[in-house]
Write a protein that holds these residues in place. Sequence first.
Motif, PDB file in Angstrom:
ATOM      1  N   ALA A 333       0.833  -1.206   0.000  1.00 13.20           N
ATOM      2  CA  ALA A 333       0.000   0.000   0.000  1.00 13.20           C
ATOM      3  C   ALA A 333       0.867   1.254   0.000  1.00 13.20           C
ATOM      4  O   ALA A 333       0.560   2.234  -0.695  1.00 13.20           O
ATOM      5  N   THR A 336       2.100   1.676  -3.569  1.00 16.62           N
ATOM      6  CA  THR A 336       1.045   2.047  -4.510  1.00 16.62           C
ATOM      7  C   THR A 336       0.541   3.466  -4.265  1.00 16.62           C
ATOM      8  O   THR A 336       0.312   4.231  -5.210  1.00 16.62           O
ATOM      9  N   LYS A 365      -6.513  -7.079   2.827  1.00 12.88           N
ATOM     10  CA  LYS A 365      -5.768  -6.250   1.872  1.00 12.88           C
ATOM     11  C   LYS A 365      -6.502  -4.937   1.599  1.00 12.88           C
ATOM     12  O   LYS A 365      -5.888  -3.857   1.605  1.00 12.88           O
ATOM     13  N   ASN A 366      -7.823  -5.002   1.379  1.00 15.69           N
ATOM     14  CA  ASN A 366      -8.596  -3.800   1.089  1.00 15.69           C
ATOM     15  C   ASN A 366      -8.608  -2.839   2.275  1.00 15.69           C
ATOM     16  O   ASN A 366      -8.506  -1.615   2.106  1.00 15.69           O
ATOM     17  N   ASN A 369      -5.264  -1.044   2.603  1.00 14.28           N
ATOM     18  CA  ASN A 369      -5.181   0.039   1.611  1.00 14.28           C
ATOM     19  C   ASN A 369      -5.941   1.273   2.087  1.00 14.28           C
ATOM     20  O   ASN A 369      -5.450   2.413   1.978  1.00 14.28           O
ATOM     21  N   THR A 372      -4.123   2.918   5.136  1.00 15.24           N
ATOM     22  CA  THR A 372      -2.885   3.574   4.709  1.00 15.24           C
ATOM     23  C   THR A 372      -3.186   4.895   4.012  1.00 15.24           C
ATOM     24  O   THR A 372      -2.493   5.896   4.212  1.00 15.24           O
TER      25      THR A 372
END
Length: 447
Positions: A333, A336, A365-366, A369, A372
Motif C-alpha cells: 500500500a 502504490t 488487503k482492502n 489500503n 494507509t
Amino acid sequence: MSKNILIIEDDITFSRMLQAWFVKKEFKVRAAAKASEARKRIKEEIPDVVVCDLRLPQEDGLSILAWIKTNYPKIVVIMMTGYADIQSAVSAIKLGAYDYVSKPFNPDQLFQKINEALEIEDEWEEGGANIVQAKKTAQKGDFVQGTSEEYVKLYEYVDLVSPTQLAVLIKGENGVGKEHIARLIHDKSDVKSGPFVAVDCGVLSKDLAASDLFGHVKGAFTGALSDKTGFFVSANKGTIFLDEIGNLPIDVQMQLLRALQEKKVKPVGSEKEIKVDVRVVSATNEDIEFAVDNGYFRADLFHRICEFVLEIPALRDSKEDIPHFLEHFLKKANKTLKKKVLGFTPEALEILLNYEWPGNIRELKNVVNRMTLIETGKYITKESIPSHFKTKREQTEDEIIHEQEEKQRIKDALRLADYNILRAAAILSIDTKKLYAKIKQYNISYE
C-alpha cells in the motif's frame, strides 16, 4: 518509440473517437469492429495494448481475451463495456485482463491505466530475473504465504500434488486465495509452460455455460453468428481452473464429466469432437458433499474432480499470520499510494487481531489500503480502522423476529418436502445454494 494499440469496438463512432484521441497521444492506432477482424489485425502485427469491448456482434470480448492470452500472453488487454457489472469484471481479470473500465469513461482514465500497465511491462523487461519473478507474483493476486501450521501443511501438499496428474479440488471461504493456490499448482506442474485459464462458474449463464466451456459452431443457436472457442480448448496443454464449480447446471455437469473422462469436447451444435489435454483444478466455497447428497451435484463428477483435496484455512483460524499479512500489504500500500506509514500502534493491532475477518485475506488487503490512504501519521492508529471493527451492532427486535420467522419457514418447507433440498427450495422460491446457506446460518438439521 510509439506504442501500438488495437481498439476492438463495434460502435464505429466511439471507436473513431478513441482512435483520434490516442493518435494525439502519439500511439500507433489500429481498429477492428469484430473478433475475426481483431484476430487478423493481431496476426498481422502484434500490438502492445488491446482495448476490447465486452459485447461484440459475433463473439463476446471474453472469448477474444482468452484467445489473446493463450496465443500472445504479453499483450496488455483492457476491457470496456456499457454493462457495468462486477461479475464481468471478475471474469475478465481472471482470464488475464490488466484492468476493466465501464462506459461512459474519460479517455484520460483509460490512458492512465494503459500507461501504468506499459510502465510495469518496461520495468519487467529491464529488471531481469528478479523483476520477472515479481511479475509472476503480482499476477497471482499479491497473496503472501502464511507461516502458521495450517498454511505450512497446505503448501507442503501443493508441492506434493503439483507434479502429478491428479485432479485437485480446493475448498475454502471467499477471499482465502483459492485462485492463488490454483496458479501455484500450475506453476509447479509439468504443464507450467502452457496456458492457465481461470473460469468463474458462478457467472456463467445457465443457457450459455456449455458454449463458454466447450465452444460452439456457427448457427448452433440464435445469436451464434460465428464459431467460438471454448475455455477447455483455450486451456489445451495447460491448466483450467473451475472456480465455484458447484454452480454448474446438472446438464453441463454431465458434459464436463464426459470431457474429463474421454479428454474430448464437443462444441455446441457440432458433431466433431476435439481432443484436449488439460489439467483440471476446481474450487468451491460450498459444502459440495452436501450438494452431492441432495442431488444437485453429480456424485460421479465429484469423485472425478476431487482426486486430491486441498483446504485453505480461514484467516480467523490462523490469526498468528495476521501481523505478517498486515506488514506485507502495508508495504504494498505504501508503494502504490506513495505513503510512508511505518506500522501499526499496539491498540490498532489488537483490534485487527480480534476481528473475525469474514472476507479473509481479500478483506484484509482492502482494509490495509484504506487505512494507509487516510492515515496522516507515521503509524496506523485505531482511529483509522473502520468503526464496525471496534463494535458489534446489536440486532433490532424486528431483525430478530424476521430471522425467527424465516428459520421456521425453512423448517416447515423441509418437512413438507420430506427433507429433499430441491423440493424445499422450490417451495420457498429460492435456489438450492441460498437454501443451503440459510440452513447453515440457522444451524437447521436437514436429516
